[in-house]
Design a protein around this motif. Sequence first.
Motif, PDB file in Angstrom:
ATOM      1  N   LEU A 207     -18.887  -2.359  19.395  1.00 42.76           N
ATOM      2  CA  LEU A 207     -19.266  -1.634  18.431  1.00 42.76           C
ATOM      3  C   LEU A 207     -18.534  -1.474  17.481  1.00 42.76           C
ATOM      4  CD1 LEU A 207     -21.158   1.255  21.063  1.00 42.76           C
ATOM      5  CD2 LEU A 207     -22.701  -0.634  19.945  1.00 42.76           C
ATOM      6  N   ARG A 208     -17.801  -1.631  17.653  1.00 39.70           N
ATOM      7  CA  ARG A 208     -16.092  -1.180  16.223  1.00 39.70           C
ATOM      8  C   ARG A 208     -16.610  -1.504  15.469  1.00 39.70           C
ATOM      9  NH1 ARG A 208     -10.646   0.375  17.712  1.00 39.70           N
ATOM     10  NH2 ARG A 208     -11.955   1.894  18.812  1.00 39.70           N
ATOM     11  N   GLY A 209     -16.212  -3.367  15.656  1.00 41.48           N
ATOM     12  CA  GLY A 209     -16.100  -4.234  14.258  1.00 41.48           C
ATOM     13  C   GLY A 209     -14.969  -4.751  14.071  1.00 41.48           C
ATOM     14  N   THR A 210     -14.887  -5.402  12.987  1.00 47.24           N
ATOM     15  CA  THR A 210     -13.547  -5.348  12.385  1.00 47.24           C
ATOM     16  C   THR A 210     -13.166  -4.906  10.764  1.00 47.24           C
ATOM     17  OG1 THR A 210     -13.443  -7.183  14.285  1.00 47.24           O
ATOM     18  CG2 THR A 210     -11.558  -6.809  11.635  1.00 47.24           C
ATOM     19  N   ALA A 211     -12.538  -3.827  10.661  1.00 45.63           N
ATOM     20  CA  ALA A 211     -12.603  -3.426   9.313  1.00 45.63           C
ATOM     21  C   ALA A 211     -11.767  -4.736   8.428  1.00 45.63           C
ATOM     22  CB  ALA A 211     -11.060  -2.190   9.567  1.00 45.63           C
ATOM     23  N   GLY A 212     -12.617  -4.300   7.085  1.00 45.02           N
ATOM     24  CA  GLY A 212     -13.042  -5.233   5.962  1.00 45.02           C
ATOM     25  C   GLY A 212     -11.640  -4.808   4.705  1.00 45.02           C
ATOM     26  N   ASN A 219      -3.050   2.878 -11.886  1.00 48.66           N
ATOM     27  CA  ASN A 219      -1.829   2.526 -12.603  1.00 48.66           C
ATOM     28  C   ASN A 219      -0.546   3.460 -11.774  1.00 48.66           C
ATOM     29  OD1 ASN A 219      -2.584   5.233 -11.949  1.00 48.66           O
ATOM     30  ND2 ASN A 219      -3.567   5.769 -13.859  1.00 48.66           N
ATOM     31  N   ALA A 220       0.322   3.504 -12.437  1.00 50.48           N
ATOM     32  CA  ALA A 220       1.513   3.805 -12.213  1.00 50.48           C
ATOM     33  C   ALA A 220       1.507   4.889 -11.188  1.00 50.48           C
ATOM     34  CB  ALA A 220       2.431   4.227 -13.116  1.00 50.48           C
ATOM     35  N   VAL A 221       0.399   6.209 -11.366  1.00 50.35           N
ATOM     36  CA  VAL A 221       0.812   7.334 -10.725  1.00 50.35           C
ATOM     37  C   VAL A 221      -0.118   6.883  -9.706  1.00 50.35           C
ATOM     38  CG1 VAL A 221       0.997   8.901 -12.019  1.00 50.35           C
ATOM     39  CG2 VAL A 221      -0.797   8.164 -11.840  1.00 50.35           C
ATOM     40  N   GLY A 222      -1.044   5.332  -9.046  1.00 54.51           N
ATOM     41  CA  GLY A 222      -1.817   5.621  -8.181  1.00 54.51           C
ATOM     42  C   GLY A 222      -3.101   5.841  -8.439  1.00 54.51           C
ATOM     43  N   ARG A 223      -3.587   5.750  -9.541  1.00 55.74           N
ATOM     44  CA  ARG A 223      -5.380   6.315  -9.952  1.00 55.74           C
ATOM     45  C   ARG A 223      -5.905   5.039  -9.791  1.00 55.74           C
ATOM     46  NH1 ARG A 223      -4.569   9.278 -13.991  1.00 55.74           N
ATOM     47  NH2 ARG A 223      -4.567  10.985 -13.402  1.00 55.74           N
ATOM     48  N   VAL A 224      -6.903   4.822  -9.311  1.00 48.83           N
ATOM     49  CA  VAL A 224      -7.550   3.197  -9.024  1.00 48.83           C
ATOM     50  C   VAL A 224      -8.333   3.230 -10.763  1.00 48.83           C
ATOM     51  CG1 VAL A 224      -9.370   2.271  -8.650  1.00 48.83           C
ATOM     52  CG2 VAL A 224      -8.090   3.921  -7.543  1.00 48.83           C
ATOM     53  N   ILE A 225      -8.146   2.067 -10.775  1.00 48.31           N
ATOM     54  CA  ILE A 225      -8.759   1.243 -12.713  1.00 48.31           C
ATOM     55  C   ILE A 225      -9.774   0.274 -11.954  1.00 48.31           C
ATOM     56  CG2 ILE A 225      -7.798  -0.162 -14.252  1.00 48.31           C
ATOM     57  CD1 ILE A 225      -6.095   2.930 -14.182  1.00 48.31           C
ATOM     58  N   ARG A 226     -10.035  -0.165 -10.917  1.00 51.69           N
ATOM     59  CA  ARG A 226     -10.784  -0.952 -10.930  1.00 51.69           C
ATOM     60  C   ARG A 226     -11.014  -2.227  -9.800  1.00 51.69           C
ATOM     61  NH1 ARG A 226     -10.711  -6.514 -13.765  1.00 51.69           N
ATOM     62  NH2 ARG A 226      -8.062  -7.030 -13.828  1.00 51.69           N
ATOM     63  N   GLU A 227     -12.141  -2.355  -9.219  1.00 50.05           N
ATOM     64  CA  GLU A 227     -11.740  -2.814  -8.048  1.00 50.05           C
ATOM     65  C   GLU A 227     -12.462  -4.271  -8.136  1.00 50.05           C
ATOM     66  OE1 GLU A 227     -14.049  -2.679  -3.888  1.00 50.05           O
ATOM     67  OE2 GLU A 227     -15.273  -2.761  -4.976  1.00 50.05           O
ATOM     68  N   LEU A 228     -11.220  -5.044  -7.626  1.00 54.49           N
ATOM     69  CA  LEU A 228     -10.406  -6.523  -8.122  1.00 54.49           C
ATOM     70  C   LEU A 228     -11.549  -7.412  -6.907  1.00 54.49           C
ATOM     71  CD1 LEU A 228      -7.160  -6.419  -8.611  1.00 54.49           C
ATOM     72  CD2 LEU A 228      -9.008  -6.438 -10.056  1.00 54.49           C
ATOM     73  N   SER A 229     -11.555  -6.661  -5.960  1.00 52.38           N
ATOM     74  CA  SER A 229     -12.240  -8.348  -4.693  1.00 52.38           C
ATOM     75  C   SER A 229     -12.491  -7.229  -3.344  1.00 52.38           C
ATOM     76  CB  SER A 229     -11.508  -9.020  -4.559  1.00 52.38           C
ATOM     77  OG  SER A 229      -9.787  -8.856  -3.867  1.00 52.38           O
ATOM     78  N   ARG A 230     -13.548  -7.461  -2.912  1.00 49.64           N
ATOM     79  CA  ARG A 230     -13.459  -7.281  -1.583  1.00 49.64           C
ATOM     80  C   ARG A 230     -13.979  -7.687  -0.212  1.00 49.64           C
ATOM     81  NH1 ARG A 230     -15.304  -1.684  -0.894  1.00 49.64           N
ATOM     82  NH2 ARG A 230     -16.076  -1.058   0.640  1.00 49.64           N
ATOM     83  N   ASP A 231     -13.737  -7.666   0.922  1.00 52.62           N
ATOM     84  CA  ASP A 231     -13.986  -7.980   2.060  1.00 52.62           C
ATOM     85  C   ASP A 231     -14.168  -6.928   2.799  1.00 52.62           C
ATOM     86  OD1 ASP A 231     -14.683  -9.327   4.102  1.00 52.62           O
ATOM     87  OD2 ASP A 231     -12.679 -10.260   4.979  1.00 52.62           O
ATOM     88  N   GLU A 232     -16.367  -6.986   3.627  1.00 58.04           N
ATOM     89  CA  GLU A 232     -16.246  -6.054   3.842  1.00 58.04           C
ATOM     90  C   GLU A 232     -16.559  -6.074   5.292  1.00 58.04           C
ATOM     91  OE1 GLU A 232     -18.023  -4.125   2.842  1.00 58.04           O
ATOM     92  OE2 GLU A 232     -18.304  -4.540   0.871  1.00 58.04           O
ATOM     93  N   GLY A 233     -15.199  -7.366   5.774  1.00 58.18           N
ATOM     94  CA  GLY A 233     -15.114  -6.709   7.208  1.00 58.18           C
ATOM     95  C   GLY A 233     -15.931  -7.886   8.358  1.00 58.18           C
ATOM     96  N   GLN A 234     -16.336  -7.436   9.297  1.00 59.29           N
ATOM     97  CA  GLN A 234     -17.137  -8.074  10.655  1.00 59.29           C
ATOM     98  C   GLN A 234     -17.860  -7.117  11.027  1.00 59.29           C
ATOM     99  OE1 GLN A 234     -17.864 -11.288  11.277  1.00 59.29           O
ATOM    100  NE2 GLN A 234     -19.435 -10.637  12.585  1.00 59.29           N
ATOM    101  N   PRO A 235     -19.229  -6.569  11.071  1.00 62.11           N
ATOM    102  CA  PRO A 235     -19.767  -5.739  11.530  1.00 62.11           C
ATOM    103  C   PRO A 235     -19.493  -5.257  13.006  1.00 62.11           C
ATOM    104  CG  PRO A 235     -20.829  -6.898  10.681  1.00 62.11           C
ATOM    105  CD  PRO A 235     -20.011  -7.954  10.398  1.00 62.11           C
TER     106      PRO A 235
END
Length: 624
Positions: A207-212, A219-235
Motif C-alpha cells: 500500500l505504501r508505494g515508492t517515494a518520488g 539560495n545560500a541559506v536554503g530558501r526555495v527559489i523554484r522547482e526544477l523537476s519532479r518525479d511523483e514516484g510509484q503510488p
Amino acid sequence: MDRDTDRYRSLTRRTLLLGGLKVGLLSTLVGRLYYLQVVESQRYTMLAEENRISLRLVAPSRGPIVDRFGIPLAINQQNYRVVVVAERTRSVPETLDKIARIVPLTEADRRRVLREVQKKRRYVPVTVRENLTWDQVATIELNTPDLPGVSIEVGELRHYPFADSIAHVMGYVGAVSEAELNGDPVLSLPGFRIGKSGIEKYHEKALRGTAGTSQLEVNAVGRVIRELSRDEGQPGREVQLTIDIGLQQFVQTRLSQEQSAACVVMDVHTGGIYALASHPSYDPNQFPMGISAELWEELLSNPTTPLSNKAVAGQYAPGSTFKMVVALAALESGLISPRHTTFCPGHMDLGDHRFHCWKRGGHGTVDMVGALRHSCDVFFYDVARRIGVDRIAEMSNRFGLGQPLGLDLPHERPGLIPTRDWKLAQLGTSWQPGETLVASIGQGYVLSTPLQLAVMTARMANGGYAVKPHLTKQIKLGPHEQTTWPAIGVKKENLDVILRGMNEVSNSPNGTGFKARITEPGMELAGKTGTAQVRRITMAERAGGVIKNENRPWRERDHALFVAYAPVHAPRYACSVIVEHGGGGSAVAAPIARDVLLECQKRDPGRASVADAPPPFGTGAGRG
C-alpha cells in the motif's frame, strides 16, 4: 672595472633567482588552476550544483483498498491545510487570532504552532490546521490580503467511507513512531503515515508505494527559489479483499443489537471471508489526524473493548459447538459406532464428583445424532471418557482449533486445545479424568476464536478438506496465492453422521436450534448451538435452583454461540456467531446466524468467488 663586473654578475644572479622563483610560482598557480578547472571540473561542478539544488523526497500516494466487487473501502481524500510563514507576518500570534475567526483553533494548536515557529527557520511553512472544509478554504482565500504569510496547501488524508462497519478489518493509519523507523527515508517525511492495524498494517509495503523526488533550486541559506523537476514516484498498489461490504454492513448492524458480539462468514470451498465483524466497533477516521487523549482513554476503558477484534483475537470456551469434534474423534477412533447409545438421567458420576447435563431431568437414551440434536452433555461425557482427551485434541487440530490459521490480518490468537502433556508442561500437574469430561462439552481449558469455529464448520461442510481462511482476494498485479486444500483424513460415513446431527439441530422440531431455522425452500441451514459458562455453578445453587441469565449481572451471564452452514443441500457458506454474556445460544446467537446466512444467500457473494482459488477438491466439491 672589476667592481662593476662583480656588481653586474651579482645583479644577474638575483634577477635569475627571482625570475625563476616567479616562474615557479606562476607554474604552480597555473598547474593548480588547470587541476581545479580541468582535472577536477566535474567534481566541483557537482558540488556547486549540490549547493544550488536540493533533492527532496515526495511522499507516494497510498494504494486504495476495495471489496470483492471493487467498492472502495479505504481511499485518499484531498486534505486542505492552512499554513503560515513566520517571516511574512508581522506577528504570528496576531495572525493566529485572525485565522481563529475562520477556523477554530484550540490552545494546544496555538502552542504547537508557536513551538514549531521557534524551532524552524522563519521561511519554512508551519501547519496551523489540517482537514479544512471547502467553506473554510474559500473564506481563507477570500481574506488572504488581510492574512499575510498565510496560504492553503493540498495534501492527502486517508478516509474510510464505511467507518465503523469494517474498522476491525481495515485498521487505520497513523504517524510513524521512532520504533517503526527502519532506514526507509520516506518514513521520516513530515506527516507521513503508515498502517497501524488491520489490513492497513498487514499490506503496508504494498500500500505504501515508492517515494518520488523533487529537485528544488535554493539560495545560500536554503530558501526555495523554484522547482526544477519532479518525479511523483510509484503510488501504492490496490488491494482487493474477499469482503462483501454490503453483507459486512448487514452483519455489523445485526450485531449492534447486542452489547458485545462477533461473527464470521466464509466460503467453505475457497476460504474467502465475506464478513468479519466485531461489535462494538470504532471510527477509524478519527486516527489518521491523531486521536485525542480523551477519546483514546475512553476506548481503552470501555468494558466491551471496542478496539479488540473479537472475531480473530477473542478466545472463548466453545461450549456445545465443540461436541461435533468430540463425536467425530469418537467415530474415527473405532471405539464408538454411530449406533452407540447412552442413558442420560441428567448427570454422570465420576468418583466423588457429579457432572450435570444442561437438562436437569435428562434426555433418556440417546444415540449420536440424537445427542447432537438435543445437545446432551451426558452422552459426550460418556464417549470422551472412553476415547480420552488426546484423541479429542488431535481431531480438534485437524479442524483448525488450537492453532493460528495464518489469516492475513494481525493479532490472530491461537486458542487452546489441552492435552495431557500440555497440562504437565504448563501447570506441572497430571491430567484428571474429570477434566476430560469438562473438555468434551467445550469448557475447562478449551478456548477458540470465532474465526476458528467458522473454519471448523467449513471443513465439516465441504466434505473434510482443510480450507484456510483469507481476506485478500488479490493485490493488483499480484494475485492471491491459490491452493488446493488437502483432505483432513476422516471417513465420509463418519462425517455424514455429524452433518446429519447438525441438520436435525436446526430442522427437526425437537432440535435445539429449530426456532432459528431458515424456512425459505432451498436456503435451509444446519447448525449447532452452544452455551459457555463464565462462572462455576455451586452445588448449593443447583440444589436451590440455578439463577437465570437475565437475573445475573451482565459479566456473569453465559456466552451464547452458534455455528452453521448453508444451504444444507449444497453447502457454500459457513458462519459462526458469539454473543458475549448473551445467555443461551439457541435464543440469542442462532437467530443472528439465521439472519446472516439468509442475507448471504440472497446476496450470493460467492458468485464472484471463482477468482479466489480454484475448486479446492475437484469434482467432489459440495455435498448433495
